[in-house]
Design an enzyme around this catalytic site. Structure first.
Site, PDB file in Angstrom:
ATOM      1  CG  ASP A 111      63.266  41.903 -49.471  1.00  0.00           C
ATOM      2  OD1 ASP A 111      62.615  41.521 -48.476  1.00  0.00           O
ATOM      3  OD2 ASP A 111      62.950  42.883 -50.175  1.00  0.00           O
TER       4      ASP A 111
ATOM      5  CG  ASP B 277      58.926  39.370 -41.627  1.00  0.00           C
ATOM      6  OD1 ASP B 277      58.969  38.317 -40.965  1.00  0.00           O
ATOM      7  OD2 ASP B 277      59.005  39.402 -42.869  1.00  0.00           O
TER       8      ASP B 277
ATOM      9  CG  HIS C 180      56.897  35.833 -53.515  1.00  0.00           C
ATOM     10  ND1 HIS C 180      57.509  36.284 -52.373  1.00  0.00           N
ATOM     11  CD2 HIS C 180      55.734  36.514 -53.617  1.00  0.00           C
ATOM     12  CE1 HIS C 180      56.747  37.200 -51.800  1.00  0.00           C
ATOM     13  NE2 HIS C 180      55.665  37.367 -52.539  1.00  0.00           N
TER      14      HIS C 180
END
Length: 1613
Positions: free
Chosen positions: A613, A736, A616
């Site tokens: 999760d 999402d 980045h």
């Protein structure tokens, strides 16, 4: 116990992986026996005996660049799962810089044991300059690994560029029954379609079909079983769970309150078990999913934050970023507090508590700015003028001596200039700190010294302090501006956020502004102040919340300075998540590292995969370390992530270091059909249909045991690695993102779902996509349950999706690895093919983007024609949605009311055209948007063994070919082919690409290398092959045409015909490029093998450069009709270069032959070819010379003074190198001309009427020179040479018996290789040689000395029937023995040729420390004219140039290394090395040697034979040898340098120093021969290696002398 199970035992008692050094962990129990690791098992495998029927080991070869780093395209390598150990072969070119004492380092555990990130294993590179440099790494388990080469670069040790290789995990699932019947009818679950089997199978990453589920919508664990059944039946093989850990107060699964406990909602309400019990229950449920339903498990791992109400934060607030441990956050915290306080009181201040208009926003922002201004935040930025005044004044009044100002002169400078000086000299302390008000300052002692130096007229302390404050005021100006800008940005960010969250229609419409829901997101979590937290500093209890920033650098932590993201309110904050502060390693935050390591290790022991999760934004070193720990527990952990870096390069950076197996991509990012098709092609095609790389580039070989392993040699298959792009996990829709109804249309779910399923990559979906949820669900607030369908009842698109998912897995397992995507209007067609059987599946999808909303229109697509392919419709379906609104159900999540409508099966139309039979798919009139049709396809009449046929049998067909036959098969330029076939054949022209330079296989291989490597099926050659079979016919026909002359070509021609006929008969046009490449490449490899089998061991065992050079001997030596070594019949002969010297009189030149013969024929073992050329040229000896232009022995021309000496050197080399080579001296040849030198036609009865032995002709050559040679060329005049002046035809050669040196030539001819004759009337150079070199050229003197030494040795052994020559010396004719003549040369050479150094030249010469530098007075020891010397420390190019050209003696040219090589004894070794170093610095170019010193007035580096100017120096290419860089002298330079540097230079102590240095010279030629279509080394280049259009692109002697050097290296080793 399997590898994975064994690895799970590799834990300490507390669950920590052994490779992670976490403090305070208990020791491993002594009773636990460490099992074998995967790395240990690989060692066992390669140590074991070869089993019966054992399959070849796969070898993946990674070629590194010359500097030891990976090519940019190969910096990231993805390797397949090690179901069985295989080899990663790291290869470097021998002699390249990185091989200099090179060591490969990697953290892959090559020596066995467990993986540790920071533990590196070394493998020493083989020390060889003559063979390939390879290191074989046994690969045995998954993970992310780094490697590099370390090597010497002069006195320094260099670490090469790092490369990364990621190895896919081994994933095993239960096998499933086929989803289609034998007649391609979809089978229901009741019929056993997709039913789980008892057996297991490996599933590659491409075979994954992942379903994302939210556990709370599944209910408690006890309620999961029906959901598992549904996922199994729908064809999924992995479930992705959002985090299952205990949720925080927000109830978001991504806000984890307790990482080591599962959420209470997973268990029944009466459950009272411990956290450990809960973990076991989850493990058991996932075991059931895996073993009873064939479902692997994947979960999110959240490393970057924790829930804002995590209990453990009260004990460990140091785990977060606070103003206490990260002081620069203090002003951001004050601003955040200001917003909270403002939010509490908005109503009391008469401000709107709800935002309903832009005016409300503006009013609120005005009020907030007033509160913010009251905080005086500017104090964090500027210097405190009061404190600055007092501190400087105190220094000035202290009475102690003030430090002297040491900066730039400041006297008289303005305060603005002084402020700039402070900034430039970096004297502002705490310049980057915002952690304290008025923290920024200047050391008062420095400030005092500055003002005293600047204001020398002021002596009063108060006045000086006031002056300093004027400077401070200027320093503060940009600091105030910084504060103003930060404040402006912060307020703008807050305003934008308020507008979105409270006003925008597409925003969340937050309600009343209050303490719980402040005006803007709160950036800091306030940990409660209580008895548990009272031990912490209050500032430590304010920890920064996590979030994300638009377009941020993912490698920069935005919570750390110098980032001001929190202060400027640039973070889109998650108020329920606290950002974790790991520091740079475990030592910075021991508890957090230990805790999070336990968390990931527990997950790794439970789940089969991780989704990282917020990847980045997770610090890279954190991800690397924690994933390493997880992989110790589960070596086959599957890891995926979604990156938002915005850069493919940055994606690779994360993927390679973290070992991310798949990057999540989403098909709904395609905004129209064209963009969607691009995404499908990019991530889902894998390889285009008809790809060549796998079939063509993999080759068989023998594999010795890897370094350090004692084991047998095994058979192997070697596949070159071309680099990898990150693997895709392609979702139709992620959990999402908005639903299809909102992003496109609801109907589009069916078409997009089908296209994603046809992608050859991992695929993913969400239950809401399959069930057609009308909108994105609220992950936090929605507490309903998934709807479950009854058995054989389907929701949404699941009826079709079930078939597609099963088919996806089956296609991957079946190797349907090639694909094609076609987009036309709103249609997208995807075709998947099994490349060997050519069976396939095809989907036609009518996409339903918003432009088709509410439409049933068929749209338009042309009929889909499948050449030579039959197709059968499996299913055709559309979706009908009765309503786009779903009644609210408070308990169950339901999709749109819909049904799958089965459409009539589409029956393809079959027909036939000029290319053969075809099937054509016509889309019916009713095929509304969202519809799909799926077809099974198979090639009509295609032989499944065609691929094996195309690639097999070539060795047998070519086994009888000799090297001249192979010249026809492999090479032949246009001029040669047209000559040999009387014009019937030439090179084959392909429209749209440059014509191949060869008619043979090499001509095809040049474009095919690129096509095969990159699967470039759009190349013009591929298009041409698809259009027709002309190229196939040509390849066969040109060989068949020549079987009368070359009967051994008949089997080869038949081999091609059989395969091409089969391809023409059975393969569709789109596969022709593949099969053509297979056939050509198979023949090419077999031809190379056939060639090397007839060559010397030097070639057979040599590296790729040696072999490429050796093949040029075939390139240059062939049979044409117009040139021969025999005037009466065609015989194979050597071309000087191609294409300029392809045929007729211009093909074979005496000088070129004998500069080339040693390298091309003798080093390669082609002794018969060498002998035939020697005998032919010996037969035409006349005047003591051999012809330069042979012209098939018919009209040879004798104007070359150096050619006989090159020939004698080659006869010497032949005697030394050929088996029983000395026997050639006794062979006799018939003489083309009578011995009295009478010119007679070749067919005159006097021609070939006399005979002589080779020894006699050798003696004749020496005797004629000893007597002096004077004659005028036969047929002198324009008919012989239209450029030469009359005097130039006069040949005059003589020996100076005072020195033994041979002189010759005149100002009007050019009798050495530098033979350019002026041609320009306009420039006045017609008949004027560019480089006459009359006198005694240095290379002739060296060749003469070599010959005399050799003959003296032979004579002394009674192997040569003569002792010397008769010569008239001092009026007496007497015998001069070879020894005497040689000694005469020896005693005179240095005196005549060396140009001594002067003391003023020492600094310009890189000489070894042992060298003695003669003084300038040494000139008297040598025959030099100081007035003519341009450069010292060199050897003259000529001794005794003609009158008026005495200066040319002193020109630095590239000829003296020839003499050094053939007669090194002539040279003083120190002088020789000094001269070679000068040549190295001055003359050596990238591809050859400059022919003249660039400081010489005659130097002109660029050759242009078409130049028609009046510039005499370059007109008509007059500068041919006055600067351009020629290839062949380079080999002699390298040989000479090797010899003398190992005698008196650096190489004396360590010869590898010399060898490595010299091999750097070969980097450019090596790359050139491998990449140039001519596959050779050019005749010459222009200045600095630039292209010369008038040069032969491949020249015999250019390759030959490099082979000479490489063989010398091999012998030296």
């Amino acid at each position: 116990m399997g590898i994975k199970d064994k690895a799970k035992h590799m834990l300490h008692a507390d669950g920590k992986p052994a490779s992670i050094k976490i403090p305070d962990g208990p020791p491993q129990p002594p009773s636990l026996k460490t099992p074998k690791t995967p790395a240990d098992e690989a060692i066992d495998f390669f140590s074991s005996a070869v089993g019966d029927g054992e399959h070849p080991v796969q070898v993946y070869e990674l070629q590194l660049d010359d500097d030891g780093g990976p090519n940019k395209d190969r910096s990231y390598i993805r390797l397949p799962p090690p179901y069985r150990p295989y080899i990663l072969r790291v290869s470097l070119r021998a002699g390249t810089p990185a091989t200099r004492n090179g060591v490969l380092k990697t953290n892959f555990p090559l020596d066995g044991g467990k993986f540790e990130r920071t533990k590196f294993v070394e493998r020493t590179l083989p020390t060889t300059f003559s063979k390939p440099v390879q290191i074989d790494l046994p690969i045995s388990h998954a993970g992310a690994f780094v490697y590099w080469i370390e090597y010497d670069n002069g006195p320094e040790r260099v670490k090469g560029r790092e490369g990364y290789f990621n190895i896919d995990p081994v994933l095993t699932v239960k096998s499933r029954a086929p989803i289609l019947s034998d007649s391609h009818v979809p089978l229901s679950a009741a019929q056993g379609g997709g039913a789980l089997q008892k057996s297991t199978t490996h599933v590659s990453l491409d075979g994954l079909a992942i379903l994302t589920v939210v556990s709370k919508w599944m209910g408690s664990l006890a309620e999961w079983k029906p959901h598992l059944v549904e996922a199994q039946q729908r064809g999924y093989n992995m479930l992705h769970f959002t985090p299952l850990q205990q949720r925080g107060e927000s109830m978001s699964p991504y806000s984890i309150a307790d990482q080591m406990a599962y959420d209470k909602a997973l268990f029944e309400q009466t459950y009272k078990g411990s956290a450990a019990d809960g973990r076991e229950r989850v493990k058991e449920m996932l075991r059931v999913a895996r073993e009873e339903h064939g479902l692997l498990s994947l979960t999110d791992v959240v490393l970057n934050h924790t829930a804002n109400n995590s209990e453990w934060l009260q004990d460990h607030p140091e785990a977060g970023f606070s103003p206490f441990n990260t002081p620069h956050l203090l002003p951001a915290f004050e601003l955040d507090t200001c917003i909270l306080e403002f939010s509490k009181n908005v109503g009391a201040r008469g401000l709107p508590t709800r935002v309903t208009s832009q005016a409300d926003v503006d009013m609120l922002m005005t009020g907030l700015k007033q509160d913010l201004d009251a905080l005086n935040m500017w104090q964090y930025y500027v210097l405190d003028t009061t404190k600055e005044r007092e501190s400087v004044k105190a220094v000035l009044m202290s009475g102690s001596e003030i430090l002297q100002w040491t900066g730039p002169d400041v006297q008289g400078r303005t305060v603005v200039q002084l402020a700039e000086t402070i900034r430039e000299q970096k004297l502002l302390q705490n310049a980057d700190s915002l952690g304290q008000r008025f923290a920024r300052t200047v050391d008062p002692t420095i400030a005092a010294s500055l003002v005293k130096s600047a204001f020398t007229e002021i002596t009063d302390s108060d006045a000086l302090a006031a002056a300093w404050i004027r400077v401070v005021d200027v320093i503060n100006v940009p600091l105030y501006e910084e504060w103003n800008e930060d404040t402006r940005i912060a307020l703008q960010q807050i305003k934008s956020r308020v507008e979105y969250t409270r006003l925008a229609d597409h925003g969340p419409k937050w309600g009343e502004i209050n303490a719980k829901l402040p005006l803007a997101d709160h950036y800091f979590t306030r940990i409660p102040a209580n008895s548990r937290t009272k031990k912490h500093d209050p500032l430590a209890l304010a920890v920064a919340n996590n979030g994300w920033i638009w377009d941020a650098n993912p490698l920069v932590n935005f919570a750390l300075p110098p980032s001001k993201a929190y202060l400027r309110r640039e973070v889109i904050a998650w108020g329920d998540c606290v950002k974790l502060r790991y520091g740079s390693g475990p030592e910075d935050n021991p508890w957090l590292w230990k805790f999070m390591t336990e968390y990931v290790c527990d997950l790794a022991a439970t789940f089969d995969g991780f989704r990282i999760d917020n990847c980045h934004s997770t610090p890279l070193h954190v991800g690397v370390t924690l994933l390493d720990a997880a992989r110790v527990v589960n070596p086959d952990l599957y890891v995926c992530a979604e990156l938002f870096t915005g850069s493919e390069e940055m994606d690779v950076h994360f993927v390679s270091r973290l070992g991310i197996n798949s990057l999540i991509r989403e098909s709904y990012n395609g905004h129209d059909p064209k963009e969607l098709s691009r995404l499908l092609y990019r991530h889902g095609v894998n390889k285009p249909i008809g790809s060549m790389d796998g079939a063509c580039l993999t080759s068989p070989g023998e594999l010795p045991p890897p370094p350090g392993i004692q084991g047998p040699t095994r058979s192997c298959l070697i596949t070159p690695l071309q680099g990898s792009m990150p693997h895709a996990l392609l979702y139709d829709l992620t959990h999402d993102n908005e639903s299809p109804l909102h992003k496109r249309t609801a109907e589009d779910a069916l078409s997009t779902g089908a296209l994603v399923a046809f992608s050859y990559c991992a695929i993913g979906s969400v239950k809401g996509f399959d069930d057609l949820y009308p909108k994105l669900l609220d992950l936090v607030g929605d507490n309903r349950r998934y709807e479950l369908a009854a058995s054989e009842e389907y929701r949404g698109i699941s009826k079709v999706k079930r078939i597609l998912n099963h088919l996806h897995s089956e296609m991957v397992l079946g190797g349907y690895s090639e694909g094609h995507v076609h987009q036309e209007n709103d249609y997208i067609v995807m075709h998947r093919i099994q490349p060997v059987t050519q069976k396939g599946y095809l989907v036609v999808a009518h996409t339903a983007f918003p432009n088709t909303k509410m439409s049933k229109d068929r749209g338009w697509i042309d009929p889909i024609r499948l050449a030579r392919t039959k197709a059968e419709c499996i299913l055709a379906a559309s979706i009908e949605i009765s309503s786009y609104e779903v009644p609210i159900d408070s308990k169950t999540i339901r999709g749109l009311p819909s049904s799958i409508k089965d459409l009539d099966r589409i029956v393809p139309v079959e027909g036939k055209d000029g290319s053969g039979p075809y099937s054509e798919i016509h889309i019916p009139e009713y095929f509304p948007p969202g519809s799909v049709a799926i077809f099974e396809t198979h090639m009509d009449g295609l032989d499944a063994a065609l691929e094996a046929l195309c690639s097999g049998g070539a060795d047998e067909a070519l086994k009888e070919l000799d090297l001249v036959d192979l010249n026809v098969l492999l090479y032949r330029c246009d001029g040669e082919e047209r000559d040999a076939t009387s014009g019937e054949f030439g090179v084959y022209n392909v429209p749209g690409m440059p014509a191949p330079v060869y008619c043979g296989l090499e001509g095809w291989m040049h474009p095919l290398r690129h096509i095969m490597k990159f699967n470039d099926l759009g190349h013009p050659l591929c298009g041409h092959l698809r259009e027709g079979t002309w190229a196939l016919d040509y390849v066969h026909a040109r060989l068949q045409k020549q079987t009368d002359v070359f009967p051994h070509l008949a089997p080869a021609a038949a081999w091609f015909k059989e395969r091409f006929d089969k391809v023409k008969e059975t393969a569709p046009s789109f596969l022709r490029p593949k099969y053509f490449a297979l056939i050509i490449f198979a023949a090419y490899k077999a031809a190379r093998r056939a060639a090397f089998e007839q060559c010397s061991d030097f070639v057979i065992t040599g590296h790729d450069f040696t072999q490429a050079l050796a093949l040029t001997s075939l390139q240059m030596h062939g049979l044409v009709k117009s040139a021969s070594l025999d005037p009466a019949k065609p015989t194979p002969c050597l071309a000087a270069g191609l294409p300029h010297f392809a045929n007729s009189w211009a093909r074979t030149w005496g000088r070129d032959v004998f500069i080339s013969l040693r390298g091309l024929f003798l080093t390669t073992g082609q002794f018969d070819a060498a002998k035939s050329h020697i005998l032919s040229f010996m037969s035409v000896v006349k005047h003591g010379l051999i012809p330069n232009l042979l012209d098939s022995c018919r009209t040879p021309r004798y104007n070359s003074r150096d050619s006989p000496w090159w020939m004698l050197q080659n006869i010497q080399d032949y005697v030394h190198m050929a088996p029983n080579g000395v026997a050639i001296l006794a062979e006799t040849v018939k003489r083309r001309f009578p011995k009295d030198d009478t010119w007679v036609p070749w067919d005159d009865e006097r021609a070939y009427s006399e005979s002589s032995s080779i020894a006699e002709i050798i003696q004749e050559i020496l005797q004629r020179h000893a007597d002096g040679i004077v004659f005028r060329e036969y047929n002198a005049g324009p008919n012989l040479d239209m450029q030469m002046k009359d005097e130039g035809f006069n040949i005059d050669i003589k020996v100076d018996w005072s020195t033994g040196i041979i002189h010759g030539g005149n100002a009007h001819n050019c009798g050495t290789w530098m033979d350019k004759m002026g041609e320009s009337t306009k420039a006045g150079t017609k008949g004027v040689p560019g480089t006459p070199r009359d006198g005694a050229p240095v290379e002739i003197t060296g060749l003469l000395k070599s010959t005399l030494r050799w003959l003296a040795e032979l004579s002394a052994k009674n192997k040569f029937p003569f002792k010397g020559v008769e010569a008239e010396i001092d009026g007496q004719r007497r015998l001069v023995t070879y020894d005497e003549w040689g000694n005469l040369l020896q005693s005179s050479f240095e005196k005549c040729y060396y140009v001594p150094l002067s003391v003023y030249c020492v600094t310009s010469l890189r000489v070894a420390p042992l060298m003695t530098i003669p003084a300038a007075t040494d000139d008297h020891l040598y025959l030099v004219n100081p007035g003519l010397i341009n450069r010292r420390g060199i050897y003259k190019d000529v001794y005794g140039s003609g009158a008026g050209r005495e200066w040319s003696d002193y020109q630095l040219r590239c000829n003296f290394p020839v003499a050094m090589t053939v007669a090194p004894e002539l040279f003083d070794p120190v002088h020789a090395l000094g001269a070679l170093k000068i040549a190295d610095e001055v003359l050596r170019g990238p591809m050859g040697m400059k022919t003249l010193d660039p400081t010489d007035m005659q130097y002109r580096g660029d050759y242009d034979n078409s130049n028609d100017s009046d510039d005499a120096s370059i007109a008509k290419g007059w500068n041919y040898h006055n600067g351009p860089e020629w290839g062949w002298p380079l080999g002699y330079f390298l040989r000479a340098y090797l010899n003398f540097d190992t005698q008196v230079g650096k190489g004396k102590e360590d010869p590898t120093e010399t060898l490595h240095y010299l091999h750097t010279t070969l980097l450019r030629p090596r790359a050139h021969i491998q990449n140039d279509p001519w596959a050779g080394i050019p005749e010459l280049t222009n200045a600095n290696g630039s292209f010369c259009k008038d040069s032969c692109p491949t020249q015999a002697w250019s390759m030959s002398t490099l082979l000479d050097f490489l063989q010398e290296v091999q012998r030296f080793e």
